[in-house]
Design a protein around this motif. Structure first.
Motif, PDB file in Angstrom:
ATOM      1  N   GLN A 117       4.230  -3.240  12.198  1.00 30.39           N
ATOM      2  CA  GLN A 117       4.706  -2.057  12.902  1.00 30.39           C
ATOM      3  C   GLN A 117       5.928  -2.433  13.721  1.00 30.39           C
ATOM      4  O   GLN A 117       5.875  -3.318  14.570  1.00 30.39           O
ATOM      5  N   ARG A 157      -4.280 -12.889  18.924  1.00 33.79           N
ATOM      6  CA  ARG A 157      -3.772 -11.596  19.376  1.00 33.79           C
ATOM      7  C   ARG A 157      -2.283 -11.673  19.711  1.00 33.79           C
ATOM      8  O   ARG A 157      -1.542 -10.712  19.551  1.00 33.79           O
ATOM      9  N   PHE A 181      -1.078  -5.494  11.938  1.00 31.58           N
ATOM     10  CA  PHE A 181      -2.430  -4.953  11.903  1.00 31.58           C
ATOM     11  C   PHE A 181      -3.089  -5.255  10.572  1.00 31.58           C
ATOM     12  O   PHE A 181      -2.484  -5.100   9.512  1.00 31.58           O
ATOM     13  N   GLN A 224      -3.053   5.992  18.004  1.00 27.77           N
ATOM     14  CA  GLN A 224      -2.751   4.675  18.557  1.00 27.77           C
ATOM     15  C   GLN A 224      -2.556   4.802  20.059  1.00 27.77           C
ATOM     16  O   GLN A 224      -1.616   5.438  20.520  1.00 27.77           O
ATOM     17  N   PHE A 234      -9.177  -0.458  11.702  1.00 29.39           N
ATOM     18  CA  PHE A 234      -8.088  -1.357  12.069  1.00 29.39           C
ATOM     19  C   PHE A 234      -8.530  -2.426  13.046  1.00 29.39           C
ATOM     20  O   PHE A 234      -9.372  -2.190  13.923  1.00 29.39           O
ATOM     21  N   GLY A 235      -7.922  -3.601  12.915  1.00 23.37           N
ATOM     22  CA  GLY A 235      -8.051  -4.625  13.947  1.00 23.37           C
ATOM     23  C   GLY A 235      -7.213  -4.253  15.160  1.00 23.37           C
ATOM     24  O   GLY A 235      -6.476  -3.258  15.141  1.00 23.37           O
ATOM     25  N   ASP A 236      -7.290  -5.069  16.211  1.00 21.61           N
ATOM     26  CA  ASP A 236      -6.607  -4.766  17.471  1.00 21.61           C
ATOM     27  C   ASP A 236      -5.126  -5.136  17.455  1.00 21.61           C
ATOM     28  O   ASP A 236      -4.401  -4.826  18.402  1.00 21.61           O
ATOM     29  N   GLY A 237      -4.685  -5.802  16.397  1.00 19.85           N
ATOM     30  CA  GLY A 237      -3.268  -6.135  16.302  1.00 19.85           C
ATOM     31  C   GLY A 237      -2.963  -7.556  16.736  1.00 19.85           C
ATOM     32  O   GLY A 237      -3.667  -8.138  17.574  1.00 19.85           O
ATOM     33  N   GLY A 282      -2.359  -0.339  21.978  1.00 19.67           N
ATOM     34  CA  GLY A 282      -1.961  -0.746  20.631  1.00 19.67           C
ATOM     35  C   GLY A 282      -3.000  -0.540  19.560  1.00 19.67           C
ATOM     36  O   GLY A 282      -2.647  -0.476  18.387  1.00 19.67           O
ATOM     37  N   GLY A 283      -4.282  -0.406  19.921  1.00 21.16           N
ATOM     38  CA  GLY A 283      -5.314  -0.263  18.906  1.00 21.16           C
ATOM     39  C   GLY A 283      -5.184   1.046  18.142  1.00 21.16           C
ATOM     40  O   GLY A 283      -4.735   2.065  18.681  1.00 21.16           O
ATOM     41  N   ILE A 284      -5.535   1.028  16.865  1.00 18.17           N
ATOM     42  CA  ILE A 284      -5.405   2.201  15.993  1.00 18.17           C
ATOM     43  C   ILE A 284      -6.794   2.645  15.559  1.00 18.17           C
ATOM     44  O   ILE A 284      -7.607   1.835  15.125  1.00 18.17           O
ATOM     45  N   LEU A 338       4.564  -6.428  15.322  1.00 26.07           N
ATOM     46  CA  LEU A 338       3.149  -6.208  15.620  1.00 26.07           C
ATOM     47  C   LEU A 338       2.431  -6.021  14.292  1.00 26.07           C
ATOM     48  O   LEU A 338       2.804  -5.149  13.502  1.00 26.07           O
ATOM     49  N   ARG A 340       0.494  -9.679  17.983  1.00 24.46           N
ATOM     50  CA  ARG A 340       1.921  -9.598  18.309  1.00 24.46           C
ATOM     51  C   ARG A 340       2.548 -10.961  18.078  1.00 24.46           C
ATOM     52  O   ARG A 340       2.226 -11.921  18.769  1.00 24.46           O
TER      53      ARG A 340
END
Lengths: 116, 109
Positions: free
Chosen positions: A37, A9, A90, B37, A107-110, B41-43, A88, A112
């Motif tokens: 992003q 993450r 995704f 979003q 989408f995944g949670d991202g 941060g989640g989309i 960031l 960083r």
């Protein structure tokens, strides 16, 4: 539970040290994609995959590699990370309809990433 | 000029207000997506549409293909609606998505 899982993450690393961000989905989706992003630029597509062993460049592929050896996994590889890849990230997946990408993306949670 | 433009970039509303976010695009498309979003941060995908109108709870999305324009409406807005709303289009026969830069919505109690 249907989900897209990214790891790690958060990651702080140094220029030139190879890293991989993993992405896995449990929905049997054909389509998977990586986005980055950045403030003021929004989401931009890096690479996408229509199915196993089928990958294609998005709008900003330079400095990245991907592979799709299995349907569920789509790792993003930075062979020699540089500070301009701090962002960031995704991962997303979706079904592919007969007419193409006309299904909602999950989408995944991202992740960083900070490259020093 | 970006291929996908959203307006406004920032929007502050009072709880209960009717909200409209606009998306204009300059390419031929086969589908348009609205995403949400949250601050964490989640989309989340809200809508995918290629014509007409879709409704889900207090959210309504419309698209006018001839005018290359879509709107996202939120009725009876609530502070939990505070988020960035992102418009994305699938261009023509491609399987790539082109994104707007998002609209930051803050709903105050």
């Amino acid at each position: 539970e249907a989900q897209v899982t990214q790891n790690p993450r958060y990651l702080i690393t140094v220029t030139g040290k190879k890293l991989t961000v993993t992405c896995s989905q449990n929905m049997n989706h054909e389509y998977m994609s990586w986005y980055r992003q950045d403030p003021g630029l929004g989401l931009r597509q890096i690479y996408y995959s229509m199915n196993v062993e089928v990958t294609d460049k998005g709008d900003v592929p330079e400095g990245y590699k991907v592979s799709r050896k299995e349907k569920r996994n789509f790792p993003l590889i930075l062979e020699s990370p540089s500070p301009n890849q701090t962002s960031l990230y995704f991962c997303a997946s979706s079904l592919l309809a007969l007419e193409g990408l006309n299904q909602p993306q999950h989408f995944g949670d991202g992740t960083r990433l900070s490259i020093l | 000029k970006n291929e996908v433009e959203q307006s406004p970039q920032n929007l502050t509303a009072q709880e209960g207000e009717f909200i409209t976010i606009n998306c204009s695009y300059s390419v031929g498309i086969s589908a348009l997506h609205w995403l949400q979003q949250h601050p964490g941060g989640g989309i989340v995908s809200l809508f995918m549409l290629s014509s007409g109108k879709k409704k889900h709870g207090r959210l309504i999305a419309t698209i006018n293909i001839q005018e290359k324009h879509s709107s996202l409406h939120i009725t009876a807005s609530h502070p939990r609606d505070s988020a960035v709303y992102i418009c994305a289009v699938r261009g023509g026969a491609t399987n790539k998505l082109i994104f707007g830069t998002g609209t930051l919505l803050a709903v105050q109690p």
